[in-house]
Design an enzyme around this catalytic site. Structure first.
Site, PDB file in Angstrom:
ATOM      1  N   TYR A 151      -3.505  -8.318   0.053  1.00 57.02           N
ATOM      2  CA  TYR A 151      -4.054  -7.069   0.576  1.00 57.02           C
ATOM      3  C   TYR A 151      -4.812  -6.320  -0.519  1.00 57.02           C
ATOM      4  O   TYR A 151      -5.965  -5.913  -0.327  1.00 57.02           O
ATOM      5  CB  TYR A 151      -2.930  -6.205   1.149  1.00 57.02           C
ATOM      6  CG  TYR A 151      -3.395  -4.881   1.685  1.00 57.02           C
ATOM      7  CD1 TYR A 151      -4.001  -4.786   2.938  1.00 57.02           C
ATOM      8  CD2 TYR A 151      -3.230  -3.716   0.948  1.00 57.02           C
ATOM      9  CE1 TYR A 151      -4.432  -3.564   3.432  1.00 57.02           C
ATOM     10  CE2 TYR A 151      -3.654  -2.488   1.438  1.00 57.02           C
ATOM     11  CZ  TYR A 151      -4.260  -2.417   2.674  1.00 57.02           C
ATOM     12  OH  TYR A 151      -4.687  -1.210   3.167  1.00 57.02           O
ATOM     13  N   LYS A 170      -8.923  -5.656  -0.633  1.00 58.94           N
ATOM     14  CA  LYS A 170      -9.488  -4.310  -0.702  1.00 58.94           C
ATOM     15  C   LYS A 170     -10.260  -4.116  -2.006  1.00 58.94           C
ATOM     16  O   LYS A 170     -11.260  -3.402  -2.036  1.00 58.94           O
ATOM     17  CB  LYS A 170      -8.390  -3.259  -0.554  1.00 58.94           C
ATOM     18  CG  LYS A 170      -7.764  -3.219   0.840  1.00 58.94           C
ATOM     19  CD  LYS A 170      -8.781  -2.850   1.919  1.00 58.94           C
ATOM     20  CE  LYS A 170      -8.103  -2.545   3.233  1.00 58.94           C
ATOM     21  NZ  LYS A 170      -9.035  -1.963   4.225  1.00 58.94           N
ATOM     22  N   THR A 210       0.189   5.056  10.114  1.00 57.83           N
ATOM     23  CA  THR A 210      -0.754   4.313  10.948  1.00 57.83           C
ATOM     24  C   THR A 210       0.018   3.205  11.653  1.00 57.83           C
ATOM     25  O   THR A 210       1.188   2.961  11.354  1.00 57.83           O
ATOM     26  CB  THR A 210      -1.875   3.671  10.094  1.00 57.83           C
ATOM     27  OG1 THR A 210      -1.273   2.708   9.223  1.00 57.83           O
ATOM     28  CG2 THR A 210      -2.645   4.716   9.303  1.00 57.83           C
TER      29      THR A 210
END
Length: 155
Positions: A63, A67, A97
């Site tokens: 991840y 990014k 989220t």
């Protein structure tokens, strides 16, 4: 699939994370530029990256790397598309989220995380405000920037 110790991640899972976080953004930028070819209406692109790209996180190497690749693409596109199009990124910290909801629901975990953020945990409105700012004419001289919105955690 994006949150897993690197030694447990299969190459296919890493590719999936990069597909979602990097290659889809690249495809979106290509499509936007192609749609606007010769029209001059496209003035600004803002991507959503992650503060984890500059800070790093346990069990999130794919991840963070995906990014980080997005952040590098933002800088390169900013140089390539200037002066016609500004390209920037917002790098939010952890907020509530769909992606983080399962983690946040563990007893005591949200409180432990909140203690790591000097301004407490934020929400998507905080990232949205940064996106609106970067899209506005107030930021007409900002391009290639990675705007961290994480309540001071990376400070």
């Amino acid at each position: 699939a994006s949150v897993s110790a690197f030694r447990l991640m299969e190459p296919a899972a890493v590719r999936e994370v990069f597909e979602l976080n990097f290659f889809s953004a690249l495809a979106l930028a290509r499509a936007l530029v192609a749609l606007d070819a010769g029209h001059g209406r496209l003035r600004s692109i803002v991507f959503i990256s992650s503060a984890a790209s500059v800070r790093g996180e346990k069990a999130a190497s794919a991840y963070c790397a995906s990014k980080g690749a997005l952040d590098a693409m933002v800088r390169a596109l900013a140089a390539e598309l200037a002066p016609a199009v500004r390209v920037n990124a917002v790098l939010p910290g952890l907020m509530d989220t769909r992606m983080s909801r399962g983690t946040m629901e563990h007893p005591g975990f949200a409180d432990m995380l909140a203690a790591r953020y000097p301004l407490g945990l934020g929400d998507v409105r905080d990232a949205g405000a940064a996106v609106r700012l970067l899209l506005s004419d107030s930021c007409r001289w900002v391009t290639g920037a990675s705007f961290v919105v994480d309540g001071g955690r990376t400070a």
